[in-house]
Design a protein around this motif. Sequence first.
Motif, PDB file in Angstrom:
ATOM      1  N   ALA A 266     -40.408-122.003  69.823  1.00  0.00           N
ATOM      2  CA  ALA A 266     -39.078-121.391  69.724  1.00  0.00           C
ATOM      3  C   ALA A 266     -38.274-122.052  68.602  1.00  0.00           C
ATOM      4  O   ALA A 266     -38.132-123.276  68.560  1.00  0.00           O
ATOM      5  N   GLY A 267     -37.739-121.232  67.701  1.00  0.00           N
ATOM      6  CA  GLY A 267     -36.901-121.750  66.625  1.00  0.00           C
ATOM      7  C   GLY A 267     -37.658-122.298  65.435  1.00  0.00           C
ATOM      8  O   GLY A 267     -37.037-122.711  64.446  1.00  0.00           O
ATOM      9  N   ARG A 268     -38.976-122.327  65.491  1.00  0.00           N
ATOM     10  CA  ARG A 268     -39.730-122.856  64.355  1.00  0.00           C
ATOM     11  C   ARG A 268     -39.701-121.855  63.198  1.00  0.00           C
ATOM     12  O   ARG A 268     -39.925-120.658  63.390  1.00  0.00           O
ATOM     13  N   ARG A 269     -39.454-122.336  61.984  1.00  0.00           N
ATOM     14  CA  ARG A 269     -39.409-121.477  60.805  1.00  0.00           C
ATOM     15  C   ARG A 269     -40.390-121.984  59.762  1.00  0.00           C
ATOM     16  O   ARG A 269     -40.409-123.181  59.439  1.00  0.00           O
ATOM     17  N   ILE A 270     -41.190-121.090  59.241  1.00  0.00           N
ATOM     18  CA  ILE A 270     -42.160-121.416  58.202  1.00  0.00           C
ATOM     19  C   ILE A 270     -41.909-120.501  57.012  1.00  0.00           C
ATOM     20  O   ILE A 270     -42.004-119.281  57.130  1.00  0.00           O
ATOM     21  N   LEU A 271     -41.552-121.088  55.860  1.00  0.00           N
ATOM     22  CA  LEU A 271     -41.326-120.321  54.639  1.00  0.00           C
ATOM     23  C   LEU A 271     -42.593-120.344  53.793  1.00  0.00           C
ATOM     24  O   LEU A 271     -43.114-121.423  53.484  1.00  0.00           O
ATOM     25  N   VAL A 272     -43.077-119.169  53.453  1.00  0.00           N
ATOM     26  CA  VAL A 272     -44.324-119.051  52.694  1.00  0.00           C
ATOM     27  C   VAL A 272     -43.995-118.733  51.235  1.00  0.00           C
ATOM     28  O   VAL A 272     -43.341-117.724  50.949  1.00  0.00           O
ATOM     29  N   PRO A 273     -44.428-119.573  50.302  1.00  0.00           N
ATOM     30  CA  PRO A 273     -44.099-119.347  48.888  1.00  0.00           C
ATOM     31  C   PRO A 273     -44.953-118.238  48.280  1.00  0.00           C
ATOM     32  O   PRO A 273     -45.972-117.837  48.846  1.00  0.00           O
ATOM     33  N   PRO A 274     -44.558-117.726  47.107  1.00  0.00           N
ATOM     34  CA  PRO A 274     -45.377-116.718  46.417  1.00  0.00           C
ATOM     35  C   PRO A 274     -46.679-117.324  45.919  1.00  0.00           C
ATOM     36  O   PRO A 274     -46.795-118.539  45.724  1.00  0.00           O
ATOM     37  N   VAL A 275     -47.655-116.467  45.695  1.00  0.00           N
ATOM     38  CA  VAL A 275     -48.970-116.907  45.208  1.00  0.00           C
ATOM     39  C   VAL A 275     -48.946-117.142  43.707  1.00  0.00           C
ATOM     40  O   VAL A 275     -49.587-118.059  43.191  1.00  0.00           O
ATOM     41  N   GLY A 276     -48.203-116.320  42.976  1.00  0.00           N
ATOM     42  CA  GLY A 276     -48.162-116.413  41.513  1.00  0.00           C
ATOM     43  C   GLY A 276     -47.637-115.121  40.924  1.00  0.00           C
ATOM     44  O   GLY A 276     -46.967-114.340  41.601  1.00  0.00           O
ATOM     45  N   ILE A 277     -47.962-114.877  39.653  1.00  0.00           N
ATOM     46  CA  ILE A 277     -47.521-113.670  38.950  1.00  0.00           C
ATOM     47  C   ILE A 277     -48.719-112.987  38.320  1.00  0.00           C
ATOM     48  O   ILE A 277     -49.562-113.632  37.706  1.00  0.00           O
ATOM     49  N   ASN A 278     -48.786-111.688  38.484  1.00  0.00           N
ATOM     50  CA  ASN A 278     -49.739-110.874  37.737  1.00  0.00           C
ATOM     51  C   ASN A 278     -49.023-110.442  36.461  1.00  0.00           C
ATOM     52  O   ASN A 278     -48.186-109.542  36.476  1.00  0.00           O
ATOM     53  N   VAL A 279     -49.329-111.128  35.356  1.00  0.00           N
ATOM     54  CA  VAL A 279     -48.608-110.897  34.096  1.00  0.00           C
ATOM     55  C   VAL A 279     -49.284-109.761  33.329  1.00  0.00           C
ATOM     56  O   VAL A 279     -50.443-109.871  32.935  1.00  0.00           O
ATOM     57  N   LEU A 280     -48.523-108.675  33.122  1.00  0.00           N
ATOM     58  CA  LEU A 280     -49.036-107.529  32.380  1.00  0.00           C
ATOM     59  C   LEU A 280     -48.040-107.154  31.273  1.00  0.00           C
ATOM     60  O   LEU A 280     -47.144-107.930  30.942  1.00  0.00           O
ATOM     61  N   GLU A 281     -48.194-105.969  30.702  1.00  0.00           N
ATOM     62  CA  GLU A 281     -47.488-105.625  29.470  1.00  0.00           C
ATOM     63  C   GLU A 281     -45.966-105.607  29.591  1.00  0.00           C
ATOM     64  O   GLU A 281     -45.256-105.838  28.624  1.00  0.00           O
ATOM     65  N   SER A 282     -45.442-105.319  30.769  1.00  0.00           N
ATOM     66  CA  SER A 282     -43.991-105.096  30.879  1.00  0.00           C
ATOM     67  C   SER A 282     -43.158-106.349  30.625  1.00  0.00           C
ATOM     68  O   SER A 282     -41.936-106.249  30.452  1.00  0.00           O
ATOM     69  N   THR A 283     -43.802-107.540  30.580  1.00  0.00           N
ATOM     70  CA  THR A 283     -43.043-108.760  30.260  1.00  0.00           C
ATOM     71  C   THR A 283     -43.653-109.535  29.102  1.00  0.00           C
ATOM     72  O   THR A 283     -43.259-110.677  28.855  1.00  0.00           O
ATOM     73  N   ARG A 284     -44.605-108.950  28.402  1.00  0.00           N
ATOM     74  CA  ARG A 284     -45.188-109.647  27.250  1.00  0.00           C
ATOM     75  C   ARG A 284     -44.262-109.450  26.056  1.00  0.00           C
ATOM     76  O   ARG A 284     -44.569-108.738  25.099  1.00  0.00           O
ATOM     77  N   HIS A 285     -43.123-110.110  26.166  1.00  0.00           N
ATOM     78  CA  HIS A 285     -42.039-109.938  25.196  1.00  0.00           C
ATOM     79  C   HIS A 285     -42.341-110.718  23.921  1.00  0.00           C
ATOM     80  O   HIS A 285     -42.592-111.916  23.956  1.00  0.00           O
TER      81      HIS A 285
END
Length: 402
Positions: A266-285
């Motif tokens: 009861a009341g336990r909280r677990i925050l799960v971080p992101p795995v990473g980023i799939n980098v594709l064309e929309s940010t290859r600035h």
Amino acid sequence: MTRQQSAQRTHRIALLFNANKVYDREIITGIGKYLLSTRVAWDLFLEEDFRARLNGIEHFEGDGIIADFDDPAVRDALADCPLPVVAVGSSYEDASQYPDNLPYIATDNRKLVTLAYTHLIGAGLQRFALYSLPESPTNRWAQERELAFNALLAADGLTGDVHRGLPTSAPVWNQASEQLTAWLQSLPKPVGVIAVTDARARQLLQMCLISGIAVPEEVAIIGIDNDPLTRSLTRIPLSSVIQGTEEMGRTAAHLLHQMLGGARFAGRRILVPPVGINVLESTRHQPVSSPYVMRARHYIRQYGCQGIKTEQVADYVGVSRSSLEEHFRRELGCTVHQEILKHKLEVAKQLLAQPDLSSTEVAIRCGFTSLQYMYAVFRRELGCTPREYHERLQGTQTSQPG
């Protein structure tokens, strides 16, 4: 009942999710992977279309529940549930937003937005904006991502523009599109835009394409979810933050497994971080000063695999071929043809990462005039054949720890 009989008992577990969303689907996948990797025997209750319906859930004659608590209706329906319940949902800055009597597995919103923000900074951008969702009880997670975004910019002495837009329902679609286009046009450029979901990111891409706004030169876009369906609906491949949703599902199943054996969290909280980023064309600035080069690359990213020639690119930009070639040599140190070829090669590399596509299919999809020509380009640019590149990718994936 003996210990062996107790261990072999099959428990009836309800999963209350809406698997129309990739977030919920991947949590369910994580639950399934936990069951496959253990000797847990669960009889899972899911609606036939994998959507949670709460009518009569209080009469569920089962042993436990894992539920999406981002939906206030689910939270209210399970408030007095006598069964063991594990809650899954968004993280909150305000701790009072969590249920205090249940274990809670959360996606870490601050880390999701931080990862997207630092990626855009790494792409050389200095202006940022966020495309969110209208404020509502069911969108509290989106407002949490707004808080994280504003806090990150404030810490760096920056300000960013947040646009919530309208819901994507048919009656207001034209109005929503017009508002979104006007917002995109008003942003100082170049700008990096974080969308709170891939679905919202796809809308951004769509409006940019319709309005002739170059992606990623003028507007770099990153979503959250890494949704393969969304990627298949965009001409420009979409960068996206990969949530730790499968890990959330596995963790929720593990906690419920222990609770069925008498443990209490009861009341336990677990925050799960992101795995990473799939980098594709929309940010290859890649910053360029020539608006002609910017428009040309925008066109190439949309149609580069459809057999376009330099003359077609020049016609779209509205200048002569020789003038466009001069701008490309000055800005990028290459010809228009070489830029088209570079785009084809990048798309081919992405397709070769898929296990079920042959080299011939990849060559056709990428607009190479023949399989032999694609082989020649791979050997010249990468020092290997497409088959060798595919095998190298598969070997890398196989060697990674699970």
